[in-house]
Scaffold this motif. Structure first.
Motif, PDB file in Angstrom:
ATOM      1  N   MET A  97      43.784 -49.084  32.752  1.00 26.00           N
ATOM      2  CA  MET A  97      43.782 -50.033  33.873  1.00 26.00           C
ATOM      3  C   MET A  97      43.324 -49.366  35.166  1.00 26.00           C
ATOM      4  O   MET A  97      42.396 -49.815  35.808  1.00 26.00           O
ATOM      5  N   LEU A  98      43.982 -48.233  35.528  1.00 30.29           N
ATOM      6  CA  LEU A  98      43.575 -47.489  36.730  1.00 30.29           C
ATOM      7  C   LEU A  98      43.120 -46.102  36.306  1.00 30.29           C
ATOM      8  O   LEU A  98      43.842 -45.390  35.603  1.00 30.29           O
ATOM      9  N   GLU A  99      41.915 -45.789  36.721  1.00 28.96           N
ATOM     10  CA  GLU A  99      41.350 -44.508  36.309  1.00 28.96           C
ATOM     11  C   GLU A  99      40.942 -43.696  37.526  1.00 28.96           C
ATOM     12  O   GLU A  99      40.183 -44.176  38.377  1.00 28.96           O
ATOM     13  N   VAL A 100      41.498 -42.480  37.577  1.00 29.79           N
ATOM     14  CA  VAL A 100      41.158 -41.568  38.674  1.00 29.79           C
ATOM     15  C   VAL A 100      40.141 -40.585  38.097  1.00 29.79           C
ATOM     16  O   VAL A 100      40.431 -39.879  37.132  1.00 29.79           O
ATOM     17  N   LYS A 101      38.944 -40.610  38.672  1.00 35.37           N
ATOM     18  CA  LYS A 101      37.833 -39.891  38.030  1.00 35.37           C
ATOM     19  C   LYS A 101      37.253 -38.835  38.974  1.00 35.37           C
ATOM     20  O   LYS A 101      36.727 -39.172  40.036  1.00 35.37           O
ATOM     21  N   ASP A 102      37.422 -37.600  38.605  1.00 34.83           N
ATOM     22  CA  ASP A 102      36.857 -36.449  39.352  1.00 34.83           C
ATOM     23  C   ASP A 102      37.166 -36.511  40.847  1.00 34.83           C
ATOM     24  O   ASP A 102      36.300 -36.272  41.693  1.00 34.83           O
ATOM     25  N   VAL A 103      38.384 -36.861  41.148  1.00 43.73           N
ATOM     26  CA  VAL A 103      38.735 -37.065  42.559  1.00 43.73           C
ATOM     27  C   VAL A 103      39.041 -35.747  43.261  1.00 43.73           C
ATOM     28  O   VAL A 103      39.790 -34.907  42.755  1.00 43.73           O
ATOM     29  N   ASN A 104      38.413 -35.596  44.429  1.00 40.21           N
ATOM     30  CA  ASN A 104      38.673 -34.459  45.322  1.00 40.21           C
ATOM     31  C   ASN A 104      39.085 -35.042  46.670  1.00 40.21           C
ATOM     32  O   ASN A 104      38.552 -36.080  47.088  1.00 40.21           O
ATOM     33  N   TYR A 105      39.990 -34.365  47.325  1.00 45.09           N
ATOM     34  CA  TYR A 105      40.371 -34.839  48.666  1.00 45.09           C
ATOM     35  C   TYR A 105      40.757 -33.658  49.542  1.00 45.09           C
ATOM     36  O   TYR A 105      41.432 -32.734  49.098  1.00 45.09           O
ATOM     37  N   TRP A 106      40.281 -33.683  50.740  1.00 46.84           N
ATOM     38  CA  TRP A 106      40.666 -32.664  51.721  1.00 46.84           C
ATOM     39  C   TRP A 106      40.727 -33.305  53.103  1.00 46.84           C
ATOM     40  O   TRP A 106      40.136 -34.362  53.340  1.00 46.84           O
ATOM     41  N   TYR A 107      41.465 -32.657  53.991  1.00 43.56           N
ATOM     42  CA  TYR A 107      41.594 -33.191  55.354  1.00 43.56           C
ATOM     43  C   TYR A 107      40.565 -32.547  56.289  1.00 43.56           C
ATOM     44  O   TYR A 107      39.802 -33.244  56.926  1.00 43.56           O
ATOM     45  N   GLN A 108      40.588 -31.210  56.392  1.00 44.60           N
ATOM     46  CA  GLN A 108      39.689 -30.535  57.339  1.00 44.60           C
ATOM     47  C   GLN A 108      38.387 -30.087  56.654  1.00 44.60           C
ATOM     48  O   GLN A 108      37.338 -30.594  56.962  1.00 44.60           O
ATOM     49  N   THR A 109      38.534 -29.130  55.743  1.00 46.64           N
ATOM     50  CA  THR A 109      37.340 -28.610  55.054  1.00 46.64           C
ATOM     51  C   THR A 109      37.557 -28.642  53.545  1.00 46.64           C
ATOM     52  O   THR A 109      38.697 -28.741  53.065  1.00 46.64           O
ATOM     53  N   LYS A 110      36.469 -28.541  52.863  1.00 45.05           N
ATOM     54  CA  LYS A 110      36.511 -28.595  51.399  1.00 45.05           C
ATOM     55  C   LYS A 110      37.348 -27.451  50.826  1.00 45.05           C
ATOM     56  O   LYS A 110      37.997 -27.588  49.779  1.00 45.05           O
ATOM     57  N   ASN A 111      37.340 -26.345  51.565  1.00 48.49           N
ATOM     58  CA  ASN A 111      38.099 -25.170  51.109  1.00 48.49           C
ATOM     59  C   ASN A 111      39.603 -25.416  51.099  1.00 48.49           C
ATOM     60  O   ASN A 111      40.338 -24.773  50.362  1.00 48.49           O
ATOM     61  N   ASP A 112      40.028 -26.360  51.995  1.00 47.65           N
ATOM     62  CA  ASP A 112      41.463 -26.684  52.052  1.00 47.65           C
ATOM     63  C   ASP A 112      41.778 -27.923  51.219  1.00 47.65           C
ATOM     64  O   ASP A 112      42.680 -28.696  51.555  1.00 47.65           O
ATOM     65  N   ALA A 113      41.042 -28.141  50.138  1.00 48.92           N
ATOM     66  CA  ALA A 113      41.217 -29.361  49.341  1.00 48.92           C
ATOM     67  C   ALA A 113      42.631 -29.467  48.789  1.00 48.92           C
ATOM     68  O   ALA A 113      43.239 -28.485  48.374  1.00 48.92           O
ATOM     69  N   LEU A 114      43.130 -30.722  48.829  1.00 49.49           N
ATOM     70  CA  LEU A 114      44.456 -30.981  48.267  1.00 49.49           C
ATOM     71  C   LEU A 114      44.354 -31.075  46.747  1.00 49.49           C
ATOM     72  O   LEU A 114      45.241 -30.642  46.031  1.00 49.49           O
ATOM     73  N   TYR A 115      43.285 -31.723  46.290  1.00 54.87           N
ATOM     74  CA  TYR A 115      43.048 -31.841  44.846  1.00 54.87           C
ATOM     75  C   TYR A 115      41.601 -31.513  44.551  1.00 54.87           C
ATOM     76  O   TYR A 115      40.727 -31.752  45.375  1.00 54.87           O
ATOM     77  N   GLU A 116      41.409 -31.047  43.348  1.00 55.91           N
ATOM     78  CA  GLU A 116      40.031 -30.771  42.915  1.00 55.91           C
ATOM     79  C   GLU A 116      39.817 -31.371  41.538  1.00 55.91           C
ATOM     80  O   GLU A 116      40.576 -31.075  40.600  1.00 55.91           O
ATOM     81  N   ASP A 117      38.854 -32.220  41.421  1.00 54.99           N
ATOM     82  CA  ASP A 117      38.445 -32.847  40.161  1.00 54.99           C
ATOM     83  C   ASP A 117      39.624 -33.399  39.350  1.00 54.99           C
ATOM     84  O   ASP A 117      39.847 -33.029  38.196  1.00 54.99           O
ATOM     85  N   ILE A 118      40.373 -34.252  39.970  1.00 47.62           N
ATOM     86  CA  ILE A 118      41.525 -34.882  39.305  1.00 47.62           C
ATOM     87  C   ILE A 118      41.025 -36.001  38.391  1.00 47.62           C
ATOM     88  O   ILE A 118      40.222 -36.838  38.806  1.00 47.62           O
ATOM     89  N   ASN A 119      41.515 -36.015  37.192  1.00 47.41           N
ATOM     90  CA  ASN A 119      41.198 -37.090  36.247  1.00 47.41           C
ATOM     91  C   ASN A 119      42.502 -37.590  35.640  1.00 47.41           C
ATOM     92  O   ASN A 119      43.204 -36.828  34.963  1.00 47.41           O
ATOM     93  N   LEU A 120      42.822 -38.838  35.902  1.00 45.43           N
ATOM     94  CA  LEU A 120      44.073 -39.412  35.398  1.00 45.43           C
ATOM     95  C   LEU A 120      43.835 -40.857  34.989  1.00 45.43           C
ATOM     96  O   LEU A 120      42.932 -41.517  35.515  1.00 45.43           O
ATOM     97  N   THR A 121      44.693 -41.331  34.084  1.00 44.34           N
ATOM     98  CA  THR A 121      44.608 -42.746  33.694  1.00 44.34           C
ATOM     99  C   THR A 121      46.025 -43.332  33.719  1.00 44.34           C
ATOM    100  O   THR A 121      46.975 -42.696  33.252  1.00 44.34           O
ATOM    101  N   PHE A 122      46.129 -44.515  34.308  1.00 44.80           N
ATOM    102  CA  PHE A 122      47.424 -45.203  34.385  1.00 44.80           C
ATOM    103  C   PHE A 122      47.292 -46.544  33.660  1.00 44.80           C
ATOM    104  O   PHE A 122      46.321 -47.275  33.880  1.00 44.80           O
ATOM    105  N   ASP A 123      48.293 -46.847  32.816  1.00 40.68           N
ATOM    106  CA  ASP A 123      48.220 -48.074  32.006  1.00 40.68           C
ATOM    107  C   ASP A 123      49.304 -49.074  32.393  1.00 40.68           C
ATOM    108  O   ASP A 123      50.344 -48.710  32.952  1.00 40.68           O
ATOM    109  N   ASN A 124      49.075 -50.298  32.023  1.00 37.29           N
ATOM    110  CA  ASN A 124      50.064 -51.364  32.256  1.00 37.29           C
ATOM    111  C   ASN A 124      51.308 -51.144  31.396  1.00 37.29           C
ATOM    112  O   ASN A 124      51.228 -50.525  30.334  1.00 37.29           O
TER     113      ASN A 124
END
Lengths: 219, 488
Positions: free
Chosen positions: A1-28
């Motif tokens: 149902m919900l798929e998190v695909k190669d997700v990266n997130y950072w606030y200031q710079t890429k070097n301070d990324a909170l997540y790197e290439d997250i892949n998750l699946t959530f089902d009903n």
């Protein structure tokens, strides 16, 4: 149902990324618990799956459709309900009016909105008298239950909750987790609860822990 | 529950904030309403002024050309012969053509001359004569008649339309005035002082004399003149306002001689709207009028004097409306901006539910409209009083300035420099003091009342101000990110 695909997130710079290439699946029909220490990025993750923000890299798909293509406002309106730690109810309304306002905004298909809202509130121990009181006159536990009922009443299949028991005592916390469990198992919704309490997480079907910029499945 | 319902709940729940906004909005609307009512009253007053004052176009002999002719007829290097100065009276055939034109309210014909009183005594002072004196009532002296004539005959087609009667310096106190029906009659209207001095009443017959011919006049009315006398009238009895006898212009012509049949010294045309005066003059000239012999003199000075303070008040009212509207928008925008900052959390909640930003802005706009409705009631009740107070103060200041200007110009001499020199006693341009007072009275009666039109205009302004205020304040909403509000 919900798929998190190669997700990266950072606030200031890429070097301070909170997540790197997250892949998750959530089902009903499942209750998910996301654990993590303070500052690990749990709430930021919630904001991404709730459509309050977008990943810096990668994408989040809902039923195969990219969230950005759906549009963040439309996504929040149709597909997701959010429960916050601080309840986030409209302060100038009663409990039942808060729910009716949410049903109106999300264009709920129900015709008997008021009786449905009162019925749902009574199921979590909020009587009609209390339901008609301004939410500011309710206790923290009651307000959180109203917030959960608001999420339950909306037609959205995905429910995300950020530290929903953070301001509650143990008894109220247990009741709230029970409600989420019912929401997942009885209404077949996908419920994702962000928490730092392992006792709460233990009641979930799947528990993920955010550690070292990635998610690890606990059980 | 739509945004309107949310707006209602919010307004109801936040009584203090709603009352504060109502108070501020009321204050803004009161000043706008005051401006609007003054503006509207000024417009109405200016329209009324147009109707009541009108403007005049005087047809008379062309003095300038007459002077030139006199100089041309004289031998070079010699003095002009005073006897050759000749003013051609206005031909009534020309008048008839002009009276058929549009935009003419009414016209006043005048033909004046002087005669000697025969069966009665003219009013005079000691200075006016050194001939034999007789005791007269009211301590006045009655001199012997002079060859120049001690009575002024003011021939007209209607006494009611002459400037003296129109301007209020003459008033019929007994009997009736001269009307169009009295042409070719010997009817006369005499001044009350003259009547009292000679024990004359309505129905009596008096005799006058000119060039050894005696004429009988039947008194049909007695008028009272409040016109001030000057030094010249003390020296020449015929200039004394008490010695003016109103008759039909045909009678005055008869006295003047057969050459004056079907003529008038001058005709004053009263144009319905001062703005149409130039068009009227153009049309009158186009009737084939001999402009070498006759001249058309325009006079809308009185209207201009009356309208100028109204224009000033209207202009001031416009500025009030504009300034208050701008200031009001800024004030309200600031308040709404502060309110929005205060309600950031609520905006975040609505956004998290997927509410569109436009609907959130619409909710704030609706809240302001609820406040506007209350403020309109408050402003509607009190705005008229403020408008009256401000309007009266403004008009008083303006009329004081204008009246003193009008009075001083009137004191410069009869005619105010614009009326033809052959204007009869009490003709246009005379009685400046009375006219100035009359003008002040008319414009002091600025009718500042609240009508549906003004309330609707005010509502429109209120809506505009609300819209702009919310629009300015909503720039913040448009930039808000729900994550920042709710999570950080």
């Amino acid at each position: 149902m919900l798929e998190v695909k190669d997700v990266n997130y950072w606030y200031q710079t890429k070097n301070d990324a909170l997540y790197e290439d997250i892949n998750l699946t959530f089902d009903n029909g499942k209750l998910y618990g996301i654990l993590g220490s303070s500052g690990s990025g749990k709430t930021t993750f919630l904001s991404l799956i709730a459509g309050l923000d977008v990943p810096k890299k990668g994408e989040i798909l809902y039923d195969g459709k990219s969230m950005t293509k759906i549009g963040l406002t439309a996504y929040r309106n149709k597909y997701v309900s959010i429960v916050f730690q601080s309840y986030n109810l409209l302060p100038y309304m009663s409990a039942v009016d808060n729910i009716l306002a949410a049903l109106e905004i999300t264009n709920s298909q129900r015709s008997d909105r008021k009786s449905y809202a009162l019925d749902m509130l009574s199921r979590v121990g909020i009587t009609e008298d209390i339901a008609k009181k301004n939410v500011q006159h309710l206790s923290g536990g009651q307000q959180q239950r109203v917030a959960i009922v608001r999420a339950m009443c909306c037609d959205a299949q995905l429910v995300v909750a950020d530290e929903p028991t953070g301001n509650l005592d143990e008894q109220n916390s247990q009741e709230i987790i029970k409600l989420f469990s019912e929401l997942a198992h009885e209404q077949q919704k996908c419920v994702i609860v962000i928490t730092h309490e392992r006792e709460i997480a233990s009641a979930c079907d799947v528990v993920l822990e955010l550690k070292n910029k990635t998610f690890q499945t606990i059980h | 529950m739509n945004f309107l319902k949310r707006a209602f709940y919010s307004t109801k729940a936040k009584v203090g904030r709603s009352l504060l906004l109502t108070f501020v909005f009321s204050a803004i609307l009161i000043f706008i309403l005051a401006g609007l009512t003054i503006q509207s009253a000024s417009l109405t007053a200016a329209e009324n002024a147009k109707k009541s004052m009108g403007a005049t176009v005087t047809l008379s002999a062309n003095m300038e050309n007459a002077m030139k002719d006199m100089q041309k007829n004289s031998n070079e290097g010699q003095r002009p012969d005073p006897g050759s100065f000749n003013l051609t009276p206005v031909d009534l055939d020309d008048v008839e053509k002009i009276t058929a034109l549009n935009n003419l309210s009414y016209y006043t014909m005048s033909s004046t001359t002087t005669v000697d009183a025969k069966s009665f005594e003219a009013i005079s002072s000691e200075e006016s004569s050194n001939t034999s004196e007789q005791s007269a009532p009211s301590g006045m002296k009655m001199p012997q008649m002079t060859s120049q004539g001690d009575i002024s005959i003011s021939g007209t087609n209607a006494t009611a339309t002459t400037t003296s009667f129109k301007g209020g310096t003459a008033e019929i106190i007994d009997g009736v005035g001269i009307t169009n029906e009295d042409m070719d009659s010997n009817k006369a209207v005499i001044e009350t002082t003259l009547a009292q001095a000679n024990d004359l009443t309505v129905g009596d017959t008096i005799k006058i004399e000119r060039d050894d011919k005696t004429y009988k006049l039947n008194i049909v009315g007695i008028y009272k003149s409040t016109e001030s006398t000057d030094s010249r009238s003390m020296q020449m009895a015929s200039l004394n306002p008490y010695n003016t006898i109103y008759t039909s212009y045909t009678f005055a012509n008869k006295v003047k001689g057969s050459d004056y049949k079907n003529t008038a010294d001058s005709v004053v045309f009263h144009v319905t709207d001062p703005e149409k005066m130039p068009a009227f003059v153009k049309a009158a000239t186009a009737t084939g009028l001999d402009t070498d012999t006759y001249s058309l003199t325009t006079n809308d000075q009185q209207y201009q004097q009356m309208v100028q303070p109204l224009d000033n008040v209207k202009s001031f009212a416009n500025k009030i409306v504009l300034l208050v509207a701008i200031a009001g928008t800024v004030i309200l925008a600031l308040i709404v901006m502060l309110t929005i900052r205060e309600r950031k959390y609520e905006i975040g909640v609505l956004m998290s539910l997927g509410e569109k930003r436009s609907k959130i802005i619409a909710q704030f706009f609706a809240e302001l409209i609820f406040v506007l409705a209350l403020a309109l009631v408050v402003a509607g009740v009190s705005g008229q009083f403020v408008g009256n107070a401000v309007g009266k103060q403004l008009i008083e200041q303006q009329t004081t300035t204008q009246t003193s200007d009008a009075t001083s110009s009137a004191q410069q001499g009869p005619g105010g420099g614009q009326a033809p020199s052959n204007m009869p006693s009490g003709g246009p341009g005379m009685g400046g003091n009375a006219q100035a007072t009359d003008m002040q009275q008319q414009i002091s009666d600025l009718d500042i009342t609240l009508s549906i039109k003004e309330l609707m205009e005010l509502g429109g302004f209120g809506l505009g101000i609300s819209f702009l205020a919310v629009l300015i304040a909503s720039i913040g909403i448009m930039r808000m990110k729900p994550k920042k509000i709710l999570i950080s």
